[in-house]
Scaffold this motif. Structure first.
Motif, PDB file in Angstrom:
ATOM      1  N   LEU A  70      -0.659   9.547  -1.344  1.00 45.01           N
ATOM      2  CA  LEU A  70       0.725   9.461  -0.896  1.00 45.01           C
ATOM      3  C   LEU A  70       0.950  10.611   0.077  1.00 45.01           C
ATOM      4  O   LEU A  70       0.814  11.776  -0.291  1.00 45.01           O
ATOM      5  N   LEU A 106       1.753   5.380   1.870  1.00 43.76           N
ATOM      6  CA  LEU A 106       0.801   5.182   0.791  1.00 43.76           C
ATOM      7  C   LEU A 106      -0.504   4.691   1.396  1.00 43.76           C
ATOM      8  O   LEU A 106      -0.518   3.726   2.164  1.00 43.76           O
ATOM      9  N   LEU A 108       9.280   3.177  -3.363  1.00 44.86           N
ATOM     10  CA  LEU A 108       7.929   3.624  -3.696  1.00 44.86           C
ATOM     11  C   LEU A 108       7.592   3.307  -5.144  1.00 44.86           C
ATOM     12  O   LEU A 108       6.503   2.821  -5.444  1.00 44.86           O
TER      13      LEU A 108
END
Length: 172
Positions: free
Chosen positions: A66, A75, A99
């Motif tokens: 990340l 990502l 996320l």
């Protein structure tokens, strides 16, 4: 006065025949069970390395990364290859909710493919706000789930490694 005489002491014969019988049997048994030196040679042949094993050794395990920028989250899977980008929300904040949802789907996909992945690497610039880093760590570690009418923390990627973004990637 009466003088009593003590009867003369008779010498007793020592009977050791039962002890001798025991020694006659016990000594050979103990000597037979004693191992003076035991040397063994085991011939071990290792299997020949096949091309597939050589290729697996060369490949490193695929890392989930990340990357945290000032204006987006990216990502990567495997390391260095972009998988998904999360831009700023309408409020001007990083999209940690998006996320989390994406990581939940990714974890489910890994489980369906029978990939056991628990580690993630977070790459951030040194000047990143501390609270942003902590929020990112909390987001990738677990998520809130309802199980039997109770809210519990479900595990995503609990093994977190921290790293620094390479200098050429800091400015998007």
């Amino acid at each position: 006065m009466l003088n009593r005489r003590k009867p003369p002491l008779m010498e007793a014969e020592l009977d050791i025949t039962s002890f001798m019988n025991l020694m006659i049997v016990l000594v050979p048994v103990l000597l037979l069970s004693l191992v003076f030196a035991q040397i063994r040679v085991l011939n071990i042949q290792l299997p020949a390395m096949t091309e597939q094993l050589i290729q697996q050794e060369r490949e490193q395990p695929q890392q989930l990364e990340l990357e945290i920028y000032a204006d987006k989250l990216r990502l990567n899977y495997p390391a260095g290859e972009p998988l998904h980008e999360f831009l700023l929300t309408e409020q001007g904040q990083l999209d940690f909710v998006g996320l989390s949802v994406y990581l939940q789907d990714l974890k489910l996909t890994f489980q369906q493919k029978q990939i056991e992945k628990q580690e993630i690497t977070i790459l951030a610039a040194p000047e990143l706000d501390y609270q942003t880093l902590v929020t990112a760590m909390d987001t990738v570690r677990s998520f809130k789930a309802v199980v039997v009418a109770q809210v519990v923390d479900a595990e995503l990627f609990p093994l977190i490694s921290l790293g620094e973004l390479p200098t050429e990637e800091r400015s998007p």
